[in-house]
Every structure is written in structure tokens, then in C-alpha cells.
Design a protein around this motif. Structure first.
Motif, PDB file in Angstrom:
ATOM      1  N   UNK A 305      44.226  11.660  39.050  1.00  0.00           N
ATOM      2  CA  UNK A 305      44.525  12.160  40.399  1.00  0.00           C
ATOM      3  C   UNK A 305      43.263  12.731  41.010  1.00  0.00           C
ATOM      4  N   UNK A 306      43.268  12.795  42.324  1.00  0.00           N
ATOM      5  CA  UNK A 306      42.065  13.235  43.038  1.00  0.00           C
ATOM      6  C   UNK A 306      42.473  14.191  44.141  1.00  0.00           C
ATOM      7  N   UNK A 307      41.786  15.334  44.191  1.00  0.00           N
ATOM      8  CA  UNK A 307      42.017  16.286  45.278  1.00  0.00           C
ATOM      9  C   UNK A 307      40.688  16.529  45.975  1.00  0.00           C
ATOM     10  N   UNK A 308      40.657  16.228  47.259  1.00  0.00           N
ATOM     11  CA  UNK A 308      39.397  16.341  47.985  1.00  0.00           C
ATOM     12  C   UNK A 308      39.234  17.720  48.584  1.00  0.00           C
ATOM     13  N   UNK A 309      38.108  17.932  49.241  1.00  0.00           N
ATOM     14  CA  UNK A 309      37.789  19.147  49.994  1.00  0.00           C
ATOM     15  C   UNK A 309      38.032  20.437  49.201  1.00  0.00           C
ATOM     16  N   UNK A 310      37.460  20.471  48.009  1.00  0.00           N
ATOM     17  CA  UNK A 310      37.579  21.675  47.196  1.00  0.00           C
ATOM     18  C   UNK A 310      36.396  22.598  47.460  1.00  0.00           C
ATOM     19  N   UNK A 311      36.679  23.888  47.465  1.00  0.00           N
ATOM     20  CA  UNK A 311      35.633  24.884  47.659  1.00  0.00           C
ATOM     21  C   UNK A 311      35.443  25.659  46.365  1.00  0.00           C
ATOM     22  N   UNK A 312      34.190  25.731  45.921  1.00  0.00           N
ATOM     23  CA  UNK A 312      33.892  26.440  44.676  1.00  0.00           C
ATOM     24  C   UNK A 312      33.186  27.758  44.994  1.00  0.00           C
ATOM     25  N   UNK A 313      33.695  28.839  44.454  1.00  0.00           N
ATOM     26  CA  UNK A 313      33.044  30.147  44.606  1.00  0.00           C
ATOM     27  C   UNK A 313      32.439  30.516  43.262  1.00  0.00           C
ATOM     28  N   UNK A 314      31.160  30.857  43.272  1.00  0.00           N
ATOM     29  CA  UNK A 314      30.584  31.381  42.037  1.00  0.00           C
ATOM     30  C   UNK A 314      30.206  32.835  42.285  1.00  0.00           C
ATOM     31  N   UNK A 315      30.715  33.701  41.447  1.00  0.00           N
ATOM     32  CA  UNK A 315      30.501  35.139  41.618  1.00  0.00           C
ATOM     33  C   UNK A 315      29.591  35.631  40.495  1.00  0.00           C
ATOM     34  N   UNK A 316      28.441  36.178  40.891  1.00  0.00           N
ATOM     35  CA  UNK A 316      27.492  36.664  39.875  1.00  0.00           C
ATOM     36  C   UNK A 316      27.449  38.179  39.931  1.00  0.00           C
ATOM     37  N   UNK A 317      27.461  38.779  38.771  1.00  0.00           N
ATOM     38  CA  UNK A 317      27.301  40.229  38.758  1.00  0.00           C
ATOM     39  C   UNK A 317      26.792  40.685  37.398  1.00  0.00           C
ATOM     40  N   UNK A 318      25.677  41.391  37.418  1.00  0.00           N
ATOM     41  CA  UNK A 318      25.161  41.906  36.148  1.00  0.00           C
ATOM     42  C   UNK A 318      26.105  42.965  35.594  1.00  0.00           C
ATOM     43  N   UNK A 319      26.867  43.592  36.496  1.00  0.00           N
ATOM     44  CA  UNK A 319      27.808  44.628  36.051  1.00  0.00           C
ATOM     45  C   UNK A 319      28.913  44.059  35.170  1.00  0.00           C
ATOM     46  N   UNK A 320      29.023  42.748  35.215  1.00  0.00           N
ATOM     47  CA  UNK A 320      30.091  42.118  34.460  1.00  0.00           C
ATOM     48  C   UNK A 320      29.833  42.210  32.957  1.00  0.00           C
ATOM     49  N   UNK A 321      28.543  42.313  32.639  1.00  0.00           N
ATOM     50  CA  UNK A 321      28.139  42.330  31.241  1.00  0.00           C
ATOM     51  C   UNK A 321      28.828  43.500  30.520  1.00  0.00           C
ATOM     52  N   UNK A 322      29.595  43.205  29.542  1.00  0.00           N
ATOM     53  CA  UNK A 322      30.324  44.187  28.733  1.00  0.00           C
ATOM     54  C   UNK A 322      31.261  45.089  29.553  1.00  0.00           C
ATOM     55  N   UNK A 323      31.455  44.771  30.827  1.00  0.00           N
ATOM     56  CA  UNK A 323      32.300  45.658  31.637  1.00  0.00           C
ATOM     57  C   UNK A 323      33.756  45.211  31.553  1.00  0.00           C
ATOM     58  N   UNK A 324      34.645  46.151  31.804  1.00  0.00           N
ATOM     59  CA  UNK A 324      36.048  45.785  31.838  1.00  0.00           C
ATOM     60  C   UNK A 324      36.520  45.798  33.289  1.00  0.00           C
ATOM     61  N   UNK A 325      37.463  44.940  33.592  1.00  0.00           N
ATOM     62  CA  UNK A 325      38.113  45.045  34.898  1.00  0.00           C
ATOM     63  C   UNK A 325      37.455  44.290  36.035  1.00  0.00           C
ATOM     64  N   UNK A 326      36.345  43.598  35.775  1.00  0.00           N
ATOM     65  CA  UNK A 326      35.695  42.883  36.866  1.00  0.00           C
ATOM     66  C   UNK A 326      36.597  41.768  37.409  1.00  0.00           C
ATOM     67  N   UNK A 327      37.111  40.965  36.477  1.00  0.00           N
ATOM     68  CA  UNK A 327      37.980  39.860  36.920  1.00  0.00           C
ATOM     69  C   UNK A 327      39.239  40.391  37.607  1.00  0.00           C
ATOM     70  N   UNK A 328      39.753  41.487  37.097  1.00  0.00           N
ATOM     71  CA  UNK A 328      40.959  42.061  37.709  1.00  0.00           C
ATOM     72  C   UNK A 328      40.680  42.412  39.158  1.00  0.00           C
ATOM     73  N   UNK A 329      39.470  42.939  39.390  1.00  0.00           N
ATOM     74  CA  UNK A 329      39.140  43.325  40.756  1.00  0.00           C
ATOM     75  C   UNK A 329      39.005  42.083  41.658  1.00  0.00           C
ATOM     76  N   UNK A 330      38.367  41.047  41.106  1.00  0.00           N
ATOM     77  CA  UNK A 330      38.229  39.797  41.865  1.00  0.00           C
ATOM     78  C   UNK A 330      39.613  39.252  42.225  1.00  0.00           C
ATOM     79  N   UNK A 331      40.496  39.227  41.243  1.00  0.00           N
ATOM     80  CA  UNK A 331      41.830  38.671  41.495  1.00  0.00           C
ATOM     81  C   UNK A 331      42.620  39.522  42.481  1.00  0.00           C
ATOM     82  N   UNK A 332      42.400  40.830  42.410  1.00  0.00           N
ATOM     83  CA  UNK A 332      43.064  41.722  43.362  1.00  0.00           C
ATOM     84  C   UNK A 332      42.667  41.397  44.792  1.00  0.00           C
TER      85      UNK A 332
END
Ligand code: ADP
Ligand code: ASP
Ligand code: MG
Length: 451
Positions: A305-332
């Protein structure tokens, strides 16, 4: 007729595109006495014209779009034996469309868009009733908004299945014995009575929901291809028809872009174990695909199957290293903006994800608002890539079989694979490629895995 003898038949835009197509669809309906409820899309092209009008056009462009709508529907009316009454009704609809699109040009809204685009299905169903009556069939037009109650998420509304069941039992069920009931796909109404839509391609979903509510024995989806193929036959003419497929496989295909079924179509069918048939109204004798709970010997590789017009977000953060809750905040943040994440991969200091854009009447890129970007940027560095395509290989036991990677990626060497997701489901392996390469990727993979 008992409920369990009922077949709900849905005809898509090309199956009600013009007078001849409507008559072929009428032949299909009349060939099976179990078909008592017919769900229709708008005539091909109409919804696109209406969506364009809802975007707020200037006077001249508005006139052009309205003329096009009139031309498509008049071409059907002109071939009726007694066109006068129905012409008046369609003229009234087109006047409504004109008034609503004038309002849109001043200030548009999602509620107004839904009200406007609903006219496509309202018109096609009126015309189809007329075609059946000229063929001496007792047919009755039914406004699906009386039973299809949804929330008020305009453009992508979600049905209230319990209310639908109740209302269908009291308002639709008693009529089924008296006449063929012709109703609209795609549209519904929220608690204040305002019109909503279920998302582009949503008529398939309507048919499945009504089939479930009325305890139908089968849901027939009549379109312009005689079944579900190993991939979109428009991209790969050598694609093969799949005679039988499981609910799970078909749901994966639809979710990952196989336009032949709206992504949510299979949900009600699975819940109530109702088989879904997919066939071509142009060539009903060619047979089609039966979607059901189990099939004999499901293969390792089923389809692409093929889905066109996809948008990719790449989120960089040095704070992510060993940190907790970064993804939770992104998802929020994403949840607050009403966005659901589609694919996701992570590394030590970054996370890449795609936004789910399936089905809504708004365009994919418009999900990525400035407000969302600003909020994300306060948390991390955000990179946005557009015009990517999602290729999904659908199959069975994919994540537990050996050698899948070699078979798939071994033939992908000339392409840039931007992101890969594998392992979360036994039914799929998917990856992103540059949008311009998408069709070539599908052809190459199909050739090596299916031909
Ligand atoms: P309708 O208007 O009847 O709902 P659609 O255009 O929504 O029809 O869906 C039918 C189209 O889906 C076909 O013309 C075909 O190009 C496309 N399609 C994509 N993937 C597949 C597939 N795997 N099998 C069959 N058709 C597919
Ligand atoms: N007419 C609507 C659309 O074009 C719904 C449908 O065809 O299923 O998206
Ligand atoms: Mg469709």
C-alpha cells in the motif's frame, strides 16, 4: 424479509458518475433481492468541486465550479424521461451550494465546509431514486442524518454507534420491507443537528456502520476495480486480484493507504463479523474480493500500500539524553493540537515521527500549524520534511519470519529509505521514501515479491 437476509450495497463516485454508470449500478442492485439498502457517494468529481468551493473562492472561480457541478448533474437529468420535478430539486440544491460558498468566501469554517460538501451525496441519491423509479422500482430517498449521529469533529466526525443502532432500528428497519432505501454515504449530523462528514472516502464506512446497525449478512462495496489487488492496479497493471482476505489484512491495507477501502470500513465489520465484498459495478460478472474473519493459508506477503503526502517531524534535544518524560511532553503537545502520531522511531537524542493525515477533508500539510511548531520548538529543535511517501508491506507473521529484511530491502538499494518501522505488528513493515520515488519503489517491490 428478516434482518439477517439484508445486504447493504455501497456505490462509489465512479459508479454514480453519470446516467449510464447509475443504470449499471441499478442493474447490480436489482440483480439481488437481498439488497434493500443502498448507500451512495457523490457523483465523481462533485466532492472535489465542493471542497474547493468551501475553501472560499472569488466570484469568477465560484461561478466556474458551480457550472461544473450543474453540468455533471444535468447530464444525468437530461437523459431522464421526466426530468422536470427532479431538475427543480437539484436546482434548489445548487442554489444552496451557491449561497453557502458565498458565505465561505467571506469566512470559512469546518462546519460550513461539511454543510457544503454534503450536497454531493444529497444530489446523487435524489438522482438515483429517480433512475430506479423510471425502471418501475419502488425506491425511497432516506436522509441518513436522521440516524447517523456523530460527534462535532467536523471533517472527520466519529459516529455514535449505540445511537445509530437505536435510530436505525426505529427509523430504517421498518422501511426496508416496503421499498428499496437509497441513502447517503459520508455524511451525518451532530447533537445540534448540524451536518458533519466522516472524512474523505467515508461512504464505505457509512455502509459498514449501517450494515452493523441493521445486522446485515453482507456489505457490498461496488467501485471501479473488481476487488482488492496486491497493490493499486493503476500503479502496477500486473497486480493480481486477491480473492479472499482477512479483516486484519484488509484493515491494514486500508489504514496504510489502499484507497479501495476507507480506513475505518473494516471496524464495524470485524465487531459484528459481517463479510465485506468488493467488486466492480462496471463488471459485476468479474467477481471480486471477499473480506472475512478467516481465510485459508494467509501468505507471508499479501499486498503493498502507498500513502502519499506524508510529513516527517524530527525533534532533536540534548535534554532527551537520560531524561524522563520528553516523549510524554511531545505527545501531550500533539494531543492538544488534535494530532495523532502515525510512525515513530527514536535515537539517543532525537525522535522522528509522522503525522496521521488519513481521511480528513483538510489537507495534510494544514495539520502542521504555526502554533504547533512554536510549541514544539520551545521544547526542542524541530526539522520538517514534506513530500514523503509511506510504503507499507502487508502480510502475516512478518515480524516472526526470517529473511523478510533481505527480501524487501535487497531490492531497494537505489532508493533512500528515510525511516523504517518494523516489529510492532505481525501484519506490516513500512518505510518512508521521497515522494517522487514512491511509484518506482512500489513497482520494484511488487515485481520482486508478487510477480
Ligand atoms: P470509490 O469512488 O468507488 O470509493 P475509490 O477511488 O475510492 O473508489 O477506490 C478505488 C480505487 O482504489 C481504484 O481505482 C484503485 O486505483 C485504488 N486502489 C488503491 N489500492 C488498491 C488495491 N490494493 N486494490 C484495488 N484498488 C486499489
Ligand atoms: N464523496 C466523498 C468523497 O469523495 C465520500 C466518498 O466518496 O466516499 O470523499
Ligand atoms: Mg472510495
Amino acid at each position: 424479509m428478516s434482518q439477517s437476509d439484508l445486504i447493504v450495497a455501497k456505490f462509489g463516485g465512479t459508479s454514480v458518475a453519470d446516467f449510464d454508470a447509475m443504470n449499471r449500478s441499478a442493474d447490480v442492485v436489482l440483480a439481488d433481492a437481498s439488497v434493500r439498502l443502498v448507500v451512495l457517494s457523490a457523483s465523481a468529481g462533485i466532492t472535489n468541486l465542493l471542497v474547493a468551493l468551501a475553501e472560499g473562492k472569488q466570484l469568477e472561480e465560484r461561478a466556474y465550479h458551480l457550472d461544473e457541478i450543474r453540468r455533471i448533474q444535468y447530464a444525468i437529468i437530461d437523459r431522464l424521461q421526466q426530468p422536470d420535478v427532479i431538475r427543480e430539486e437539484i436546482d434548489r440544491m445548487i442554489e444552496n451550494i451557491a449561497t453557502l460558498s458565498e458565505t465561505s468566501a467571506l469566512a470559512t469554517s469546518t462546519a460550513l465546509t461539511d454543510e457544503l460538501v454534503s450536497h454531493g451525496e444529497l444530489m446523487s441519491t435524489l438522482l438515483f431514486v429517480e433512475i430506479l423509479r423510471e425502471r418501475k422500482q419502488a425506491a425511497e430517498w432516506f436522509d441518513v442524518r436522521k440516524v447517523m449521529r456523530t460527534n462535532d469533529r467536523f471533517g472527520r466526525a466519529e459516529p455514535d454507534v449505540a445511537q445509530l443502532k437505536e435510530l436505525a432500528a426505529s427509523q430504517l428497519q421498518p422501511r426496508l420491507g416496503e421499498a428499496l432505501i437509497i441513502t447517503q454515504g459520508f455524511i451525518g449530523s451532530e447533537s445540534k443537528g448540524r451536518t458533519t462528514t466522516l472524512g474523505r472516502g467515508g461512504s464505505d464506512y457509512t455502509a459498514a456502520l449501517l450494515g452493523e446497525a441493521l445486522n446485515a449478512k453482507r456489505i457490498d462495496i461496488w467501485t471501479d476495480v473488481p476487488g482488492i489487488y496486491t497493490t493499486d492496479p493503476r500503479i502496477v497493471p500486473a497486480a493480481k486480484r486477491i480473492d479472499e482476505i482477512t479483516f486484519e489484512e484488509a484493515a491494514e491495507m486500508a489504514t496504510f493507504g489502499a484507497k479501495v477501502l476507507h480506513p475505518a470500513t473494516i471496524l464495524p465489520a470485524v465487531r459484528s463479523d459481517i463479510p465485506v465484498f468488493v467488486g466492480s459495478s462496471k463488471d459485476p460478472a468479474a467477481g471480486g474480493t471477499m473480506v472475512r474473519e478467516n481465510t485459508a493459508n494467509p501468505p507471508l506477503f499479501r499486498a503493498l500500500a502507498l500513502r502519499r503526502r506524508q510529513t516527517l517531524l524530527t525533534l532533536h534535544s540534548l535534554n532527551m539524553l537520560h531524561a524522563r518524560g520528553f516523549l510524554a511532553e511531545v505527545f501531550n503537545i500533539l494531543a492538544r493540537h488534535n494530532i495523532s502520531v502515525d510512525l515513530i522511531t527514536t535515537s539517543e537524542v532525537s525522535v522522528a515521527l509522522t503525522l496521521d493525515t488519513t481521511g480528513s477533508t483538510s489537507t495534510g500539510d494544514s495539520l502542521l500549524t504555526q502554533a504547533l511548531l512554536t510549541e514544539l520548538s520551545s521544547l526542542c529543535r524541530v526539522e520538517v520534511e514534506e513530500n514523503l511517501a509511506l510504503v507499507a508491506l502487508i502480510g502475516n507473521e512478518l515480524s516472526t519470519a526470517c529473511g523478510v529484511g533481505k527480501k524487501v530491502f535487497g531490492v531497494m538499494e537505489q532508493f533512500n529509505l528515510r525511516l523504517i518501522c518494523y516489529g510492532a505488528s505481525i501484519h506490516n513493515l513500512c518505510f518512508l521514501v521521497p515522494g517522487d520515488d514512491a511509484e518506482q519503489v512500489i513497482r520494484t517491490l511488487h515485481n520482486s515479491l508478487f510477480e
